[in-house]
Each structure stands twice: as C-alpha cells, then as structure tokens.
Design an enzyme around this catalytic site. Structure first.
Site, PDB file in Angstrom:
ATOM      1  N   GLU A 294      46.466 -13.979  25.374  1.00  0.00           N
ATOM      2  CA  GLU A 294      45.715 -14.677  24.285  1.00  0.00           C
ATOM      3  C   GLU A 294      46.710 -15.621  23.611  1.00  0.00           C
ATOM      4  O   GLU A 294      46.648 -15.599  21.976  1.00  0.00           O
ATOM      5  CB  GLU A 294      45.240 -13.481  23.266  1.00  0.00           C
ATOM      6  CG  GLU A 294      44.273 -12.648  23.828  1.00  0.00           C
ATOM      7  CD  GLU A 294      43.758 -11.731  23.011  1.00  0.00           C
ATOM      8  OE1 GLU A 294      42.434 -11.282  22.744  1.00  0.00           O
ATOM      9  OE2 GLU A 294      44.649 -10.964  22.197  1.00  0.00           O
TER      10      GLU A 294
HETATM   11  C1  TNX Z   1      42.327  -8.106  23.194  1.00  0.00           C
HETATM   12  S1  TNX Z   1      43.223  -7.083  25.505  1.00  0.00           S
HETATM   13  C2  TNX Z   1      43.737  -8.232  23.154  1.00  0.00           C
HETATM   14  C3  TNX Z   1      44.144  -7.320  22.010  1.00  0.00           C
HETATM   15  C4  TNX Z   1      43.029  -6.591  21.173  1.00  0.00           C
HETATM   16  C5  TNX Z   1      41.933  -6.192  22.082  1.00  0.00           C
HETATM   17  C6  TNX Z   1      40.978  -5.314  21.402  1.00  0.00           C
HETATM   18  C7  TNX Z   1      44.696  -7.913  25.361  1.00  0.00           C
HETATM   19  C8  TNX Z   1      45.619  -8.249  26.139  1.00  0.00           C
HETATM   20  N1  TNX Z   1      44.603  -8.361  23.865  1.00  0.00           N
HETATM   21  O1  TNX Z   1      44.957  -7.888  21.244  1.00  0.00           O
HETATM   22  O2  TNX Z   1      43.499  -5.570  20.549  1.00  0.00           O
HETATM   23  O3  TNX Z   1      41.461  -7.223  22.843  1.00  0.00           O
HETATM   24  O4  TNX Z   1      40.122  -4.838  22.220  1.00  0.00           O
END
Ligand code: TNX
Length: 482
Positions: A294
């Site tokens: 992300e």
């Molecule tokens: C996505 S999964 C994220 C996290 C959040 C999560 C909540 C991932 C690699 N990154 O930063 O906590 O969703 O479900």
C-alpha cells in the site's frame, strides 16, 4: 465416534480397542526438552502428568524419533504416527517437531466423560503429515499493542493447530513496536496506537525470550519492518526521513497509504541498514519481512529501488526476504517470498512472472484468510473492505487456485492474517481468531480431497470446551452447532 481433530490428518483409523482411560499419563522420551513440551500438552488436555514409573495407574506415552516413521509427503520432516490402544500411547516421528504434533493430536483426542471419572482417549492410529511447510498467522501488534503475555498465548494457539510461523507486523504509521539498538530514539514511537496510548513495544530481551518460547514449540517468529509506506512512526521520530525535514505528527487513526520514505533522501539508506540489520541480527529464524504494501504515493520506479535495496540488505544478513505481494513490482530473486493479500488488487500476470523468476507465494487472500474481516455485516468487531469472512469462507478455498496461471509449485504455503484496528483486548483478538484460524490451518495442512466443511464444523463444536479450558475466547458463529 467423532474425533475432534483440527487440522484433519492424512490418515486416521479406529483400532477397535476400548478407549484408553487416562487418570494420569507418564511421558517417556529420551529428550528432556521434548518431554517437557509433551507434558505441557498432556496437562493442557486436563490429564495429570506422572513422573513415577512405578505409578501403576499412569498410562505410558512413549515418543521416539524414527527417521523412517510415517508416510512420505511434502512435509516429510513433520510427519508422525500416533497409536492409542491396549492401555498405552505411542508416537513416532521423523523429527522432534513431529513428536510435538503427535502430542497436540493426543491433546485433541482426550475427552472428559460427562458422568465424571478418568479422562479417556479414543483408540486410533493416526499417520499424518502437512501439505505445506509454511503454515502461519500474521499478526498486527501496531494498530493495537499486544504484549509478551498475549503473544505467548498466541504462540500456544497457533501451535495447537500445528502452525509453524508467527509473523509479527511490528511497525506501521501508529507505532514502532520493537527496540532497535542502533536507533534508540524509536522508543518515542512505542507509546502510540489507534485511539491513543498507552501502548508498548518489545525490548531486545522480550523479543529474544518470545523467540525462544516459540522456537521450543517449533514456531518461527518472522518479524516485519514495513517500508517504504506505513512509516509514519519512523518519520515522526526522524524528521530527516521526510521530504521537508520536519517530523510528522503522531498518528492514531486507521487510514493507510499516506506515509512514505524517499529513496534519494540521504537519511534513508542508513535508516534501512540500521533497522533491517538490527532486526536480522536479533532474529533466530531465516526470514525477515520488509513489507512493501500500500505505497499509494510513489512511482513504481522508485518503489522498485526500495524493494531491491531492502532485499539486498536482508540477504547480506543471511536471511531470506519476504514482501507483501507488491514486492512483485520490484526485481525478484529466486527464493524471495511474496505474501498475496488483496483479492484481485494487482495485475495477476506480474505474480506469474515473479514466480517464473523464482519467487514463492504465501497465500493470505483477504476474502478467506483475513481474520480481521467481520464474520457478518452485524459483527461488532472487524473491518469489511475484503467482504465478510464467515467460517465457511475461511475454510473453502484452494491456495493453488487463488492466482490464475500461477504454477502450484510456486505456493510456499498459507498464512491467516489479523489486523488490529478494531481489536483492543486478548478476548477480542481470540474471538476473531477462533474458530476461523482452525479453518485456515486445515487449508494449510490437509489435502484438499480430505477436507469437508460439515465434518470440520462438527470437530469445531467438539473442540470448543478445550478452548474454554485454555482461556481462549471464540465467536459462536451460527455456522456451527455448538
Ligand atoms: C490492508 S493487508 C493492510 C493493512 C490493514 C489491513 C486491514 C496489508 C498488507 N495492508 O495495513 O491493516 O488491510 O484489513
């Protein structure tokens, strides 16, 4: 006769003998470390352990390493055989980890008659070996802090389902949860979490002790330093890491994707070298996770340089890098692990190309393995971005079918994941893990043709008393006839 085994074994058969009454069990095995851990499982089953060979009423539980034991399979070193009958219990395994698995299976086979009297064990022969070697849980201890006591309880839980990996997400926007000796200032980012502090972190000693506790139980801790996004805790402490030299504010919300490092900033590479280097030096296991998820505000060319550098530093320290799936956007070397998480979120061809370059995949698809997703729309805890994950959703999926076109041989294994934006207490955490962690554990362990949701729910119902006895909260989903 219902055998409440989770995950369901490769082969299990009744012997026709009478159930073995076990007023007490005497553990007989040459390795004292194995003996102590087996005794822990016996006691957890509510059966007293007797050290006295002369004590007539104690049933012997004899455990032996035998390199020729059990069926062959992909998880050869974990295979074991357990035999219960004729007033005795025997386990053989190819390695000590298999003896531990046998003891965990035995723990699940103990029942306490409602009428009172001695506990009994069903007379069975179990031959067992896992489908995948990487069977794990990924746990966020940043959004809300869970300290050493909670983490030991989580190790016990994951070990009870024969999982081998506990991946700890140790850094994020809200906090920095591990002492880094070369960067003592990071302590200033320990005390924040979602909704505000007080929070905490693992000291070097806490981390060492946790790894020892886990390693004794054949669970490997995989630490994660998330970069180049999810870094607000670091930029809060070190203004030099930001674009304008000004430290960012502490953050206690739950948005993602806003923080970042800058590759060409002269403070960046020394920071990566220090934190990855210390983390690798402090870590017993072979893997260091370097995040990569992300990063919403960075060109792919700059991102790829981060992936290359982080992987190189991890390898320089003799460890294998693991990234979230976005690592496929960077250069991938053979053996690099990628953790798939976002359903349909990425260009699937990129994953197939990464596999061709030698990457291997740990499957954590959000719509099946994200145990922070609500069970249903009405569930009071959890998030919903990947949908709702009821018990059946956590159970009915096939790791080799998650990414179209990915060769089955590129699947390293399976990890459940739990993020803690909405989870503040151990009971809340466990009520999201149970019963769904058992479902994901069965996906990781059991051959697909031996899985069966109805059987799984019956075994889940029968397991609940042992969870309660262990102090583990669970969610009584209506998909199970409790
Ligand atoms: C996505 S999964 C994220 C996290 C959040 C999560 C909540 C991932 C690699 N990154 O930063 O906590 O969703 O479900």
């Amino acid at each position: 006769m219902l055998l409440p085994l989770i995950p369901w074994p490769t082969d299990v058969a009744g012997t026709g003998d009478d159930p073995v009454a076990v007023p007490a069990i005497r553990v007989d095995t040459p390795d004292p470390a194995v003996a102590a851990l087996v005794a822990e499982q016996v006691e957890a089953a509510g059966v007293p352990v007797s050290d006295d060979p002369a004590e007539g009423r104690a049933v012997p539980f004899t455990l032996q390493v035998d390199p020729a034991a059990g069926p062959d399979g992909s998880g050869v070193e974990e295979r074991y055989t357990l035999r219960v009958g004729d007033g005795e219990i025997r386990a053989t395994a190819a390695a000590p980890v298999g003896l531990l698995h046998a003891a965990r299976t035995l723990r699940q086979l103990v029942t306490h008659p409602a009428a009172g009297g001695a506990p009994v064990v069903a007379p069975v022969v179990v031959h067992d070996a896992p489908r995948y070697a990487w069977r794990g849980l990924s746990l966020d201890v940043v959004r809300h802090w869970f300290g050493p006591d909670d983490l030991r309880a989580v190790v016990d839980l994951v070990a009870s389902f024969k999982l081998r990996v506990l991946h700890l997400h140790l850094t994020d926007d809200q906090g920095w949860r591990i002492e880094i000796p070369s960067r003592p200032e990071l302590e200033r980012a320990a005390d924040h979490q979602v909704g505000g502090g007080p929070a905490g972190r693992l000291t070097v000693d806490d981390y060492r002790a946790l790894q020892e506790y886990a390693a004794a139980r054949h669970v490997t801790i995989v630490p994660e330093f998330d970069m180049p996004g999810h870094v607000n805790a670091a930029t809060h402490v070190y203004g030099a890491l930001t674009s304008d030299g000004v430290p960012t504010d502490a953050y206690d919300g739950i948005e993602v994707g806003f923080s970042r490092l800058w590759f060409d900033n002269p403070a960046t590479e020394p920071f990566l070298r220090d934190v990855i280097g210390d983390l690798a030096r402090m870590t017993r296991g072979p893997w260091v996770h370097v995040g990569g998820d992300e990063v919403l505000t960075m060109e792919v060319a700059e991102f790829a340089r981060f992936v290359e550098l982080a992987a190189r530093i991890v390898r320089e320290h003799g460890k294998t890098p693991i990234f979230w799936q976005e690592g496929a956007r960077g250069p991938v070397e053979p053996g690099t692990l990628l953790q798939y998480w976002e359903p349909k979120g990425e260009d699937l061809d990129r994953f197939v190309a990464a596999a061709e370059a030698g990457a291997r995949f740990v499957m954590s698809p959000g719509d099946h393995a994200y145990l922070d997703m609500k069970y249903t729309a009405q569930h009071p805890l959890g998030l919903e971005w990947a949908g709702h994950v009821e018990l059946r959703d956590a159970y009915e999926w096939e790791p080799t079918a998650v990414i179209d076109g990915l060769p089955a041989s590129a699947v390293e294994g399976v990890s459940a994941a739990i993020w803690t934006e909405t989870l503040t207490t151990r009971d809340e955490l466990f009520s999201m893990l149970l019963p769904r962690l058992g479902a994901v554990a069965e996906v990781a362990w059991t051959a697909p043709e031996r899985k069966d949701f109805d059987g799984f729910t019956a075994r889940t119902a029968a397991s609940a008393p042992s969870w309660t006895a262990a102090g583990w909260a669970f969610h009584p989903t209506p998909q199970v006839a409790w």
